[in-house]
Design a protein around this motif. Structure first.
Motif, mmCIF file in Angstrom:
data_model
loop_
_atom_site.group_PDB
_atom_site.id
_atom_site.type_symbol
_atom_site.label_atom_id
_atom_site.label_comp_id
_atom_site.label_asym_id
_atom_site.label_seq_id
_atom_site.Cartn_x
_atom_site.Cartn_y
_atom_site.Cartn_z
ATOM 1 N N ARG A 173 56.851 115.620 -146.336
ATOM 2 C CA ARG A 173 55.649 116.361 -146.711
ATOM 3 C C ARG A 173 54.691 115.405 -147.392
ATOM 4 N NH1 ARG A 173 58.052 119.738 -151.869
ATOM 5 N NH2 ARG A 173 59.523 118.143 -152.573
ATOM 6 N N ARG A 215 53.158 113.793 -150.557
ATOM 7 C CA ARG A 215 53.516 113.538 -151.948
ATOM 8 C C ARG A 215 52.602 112.448 -152.490
ATOM 9 N NH1 ARG A 215 58.216 116.040 -153.419
ATOM 10 N NH2 ARG A 215 58.195 114.895 -155.380
ATOM 11 N N LEU A 235 53.527 114.488 -157.526
ATOM 12 C CA LEU A 235 53.049 115.814 -157.128
ATOM 13 C C LEU A 235 53.270 115.965 -155.631
ATOM 14 C CD1 LEU A 235 51.605 118.457 -157.912
ATOM 15 C CD2 LEU A 235 49.439 117.339 -157.304
ATOM 16 N N GLY A 236 53.991 117.014 -155.245
ATOM 17 C CA GLY A 236 54.280 117.265 -153.841
ATOM 18 C C GLY A 236 53.930 118.681 -153.462
ATOM 19 N N THR A 237 53.642 118.893 -152.181
ATOM 20 C CA THR A 237 53.293 120.224 -151.714
ATOM 21 C C THR A 237 53.897 120.480 -150.359
ATOM 22 O OG1 THR A 237 51.467 121.637 -151.018
ATOM 23 C CG2 THR A 237 51.129 119.288 -150.792
ATOM 24 N N LEU A 293 54.985 125.498 -151.665
ATOM 25 C CA LEU A 293 54.934 125.562 -153.118
ATOM 26 C C LEU A 293 54.694 124.163 -153.673
ATOM 27 C CD1 LEU A 293 57.930 127.955 -153.872
ATOM 28 C CD2 LEU A 293 55.490 128.528 -153.796
ATOM 29 N N ILE A 294 54.014 124.101 -154.798
ATOM 30 C CA ILE A 294 53.713 122.820 -155.431
ATOM 31 C C ILE A 294 54.823 122.489 -156.419
ATOM 32 C CG2 ILE A 294 52.092 121.587 -156.900
ATOM 33 C CD1 ILE A 294 49.864 123.233 -155.759
ATOM 34 N N ASP A 295 55.336 121.279 -156.329
ATOM 35 C CA ASP A 295 56.341 120.810 -157.275
ATOM 36 C C ASP A 295 56.002 119.380 -157.648
ATOM 37 O OD1 ASP A 295 56.921 119.420 -155.015
ATOM 38 O OD2 ASP A 295 59.038 119.923 -154.955
#
Length: 447
Positions: free
Chosen positions: A42, A44, A61-63, A66-68
């Motif tokens: 994904r 990041r 920060l990854g998406t 959902l954002i995590d």
């Protein structure tokens, strides 16, 4: 691509003169880097900084729906004043592991090091790290959003031959759960003398005890100063849990050429008698065996040039007759040197026309094959297995950013067999033919 904190930890090992190749855990590291690399799944973004020579921070920060993300902090008593920290200056080969040139085992005799440290104690206290201030590293990463996971690391060099590592993993339950956080502690004590190394492990998870050992055959680096051209190592590991009655063990061999086997001495161009190197290309052979599961695996890795490396692996299980064949390669693209004015060919001609050879001190020498000091723009890695599952990874620089982009293609997702170690789809099975398994991009920036 390694993240910024992993890069700093490798720099800590280099600064404290710890040879990570002299361990059974890295016996197959070369083939693993060339064949088992992972591709981003994904988008990041990584933002990192070496705020001070002793303190580093990193944010991720990854998406994907959902954002995590994660927040990381690192502190070291060893200053990283000579470590490049900007994304435009960090050597790409440091962040993208590929063919690893095994280093000569470092002699680690406590009395010898202690004598050298004591002799300089009256001049500078900073030159005696094992007497005044033993090197220590602290690292913590908090993964968000909830349920949050905290990973912490404590590393301390007890002596030139001993290193203590404490790793903690704590996971908090769901927001409405009243259960206590699940935590586990892994303790590892490493003893490296150069000739051999031992690692003792204990995990609070099922009270697991473990041991790993590696022995280097041939000349003892502690008593011989002769250059070695190759290195043969044998090792084993064993684990036991009295709680779950879990038993595990494996053994392996590694044969690898050293840098002295491929470097051409500078004095050879003067006509002096020199012995011919045993190989013009560095290569590494490994053989691993897991008796309890019946798994046998062999790998062969070759560095054909400073910018091209190949690797292959064959695995077989004597109990189930399952087999694995994997092949891969990496291709580096070097950038042009800024100081190159296009007249190097003329200088080469002038050297050949000069009837008086320059003194040996001015002769050009052959650079090591590891190529870590070479400026590189990008690297392309390709990996394919017997089921025609293809994995492509491109890593390089775009302006001041480090970018990692990959894609997975194949008729099916990777199987969940014991051969698969780092696939994005391990443990999943598709319901039908699928030739597009996923694509992802990671962007790194550090200041």
């Amino acid at each position: 691509m390694l993240d910024f904190m992993e890069y700093i930890q490798l720099s800590f090992a280099e600064a404290t003169n710890w040879n990570r190749d002299n361990s059974y855990a890295t016996l197959t590291a070369t083939a693993h880097s060339l064949l088992d690399f992972s591709t981003p799944e994904r988008l990041r973004v990584h933002l990192s900084s070496l705020s001070t020579p002793h303190f580093a921070t990193s944010y991720t920060l990854g998406t994907v729906g959902l954002i995590d993300g994660s927040v990381s902090y690192l502190y070291s008593t060893v200053p990283f004043t000579e470590t490049p920290s900007r994304s435009t200056l960090i050597p790409l080969r440091k962040l993208s592991p590929g063919y690893r040139q095994v280093n000569h085992p470092i002699p680690r005799d406590w009395n010898t090091v202690l004598d050298s440290v004591t002799s300089t104690s009256s001049h500078d206290d900073q030159q005696q790290p094992f007497l005044a201030n033993k090197p220590t590293l602290l690292h913590a990463t908090l993964h968000l959003p909830p349920p949050t996971t905290l990973n912490a690391l404590f590393l301390r060099r007890i002596s030139p031959t001993m290193q203590l590592t404490l790793a903690v993993c704590s996971t908090r339950g769901p927001p409405l759960s009243k259960s206590a956080p699940q935590a586990s502690l892994l303790t590892q004590l490493s003893h490296d003398t150069g000739k051999y190394s031992n690692e003792y492990l204990f995990s609070t998870d099922n009270a697991l005890f473990g041991w790993r050992g590696l022995w280097n055959f041939g000349l003892d680096p502690r008593s011989s100063k002769e250059p070695r051209l190759s290195l043969l190592s044998a090792g084993a590991e064993a684990y036991y849990s009295p709680v779950s009655s879990l038993i595990g063990m494996s053994t392996g061999l590694r044969f690898s050429t050293l840098a002295a086997a491929t470097d051409v001495p500078a004095s050879a161009s003067t006509g002096a008698n020199q012995s011919t190197p045993i190989s013009s290309f560095p290569y590494t052979l490994t053989l691993t065996l897991t008796p309890l599961t019946g798994s046998l695996s062999t790998s062969y890795s070759l560095r054909a040039s400073p910018n091209l490396a190949f690797s292959s692996r064959f695995g077989f299980n004597v109990y189930s007759w399952e087999s694995e064949m994997v092949a891969g390669c990496e291709l580096w693209r070097r950038s042009k040197r800024e100081e190159d004015d296009g007249l190097e060919w003329a200088r080469q001609k002038m050297r050949t026309w000069d009837p008086v050879p320059p003194p040996p001190s001015e002769l050009p020498t052959t650079k090591p094959m590891d190529g870590e000091e070479e400026a590189t723009d990008s690297v392309l890695k390709i990996r394919v297995d017997q089921s025609w599952n293809l994995r492509l990874l491109w890593e390089g620089r775009v302006k001041e950013l480090l970018v990692s982009a990959g894609v997975g293609l194949g008729p099916s997702s990777f199987s969940s067999s014991s051969w698969t170690t780092a696939s994005a789809g391990a443990g999943t099975q598709s319901s039908g033919p699928s030739y597009w398994r996923g694509v992802g991009v990671s962007v790194f920036y550090s200041s």
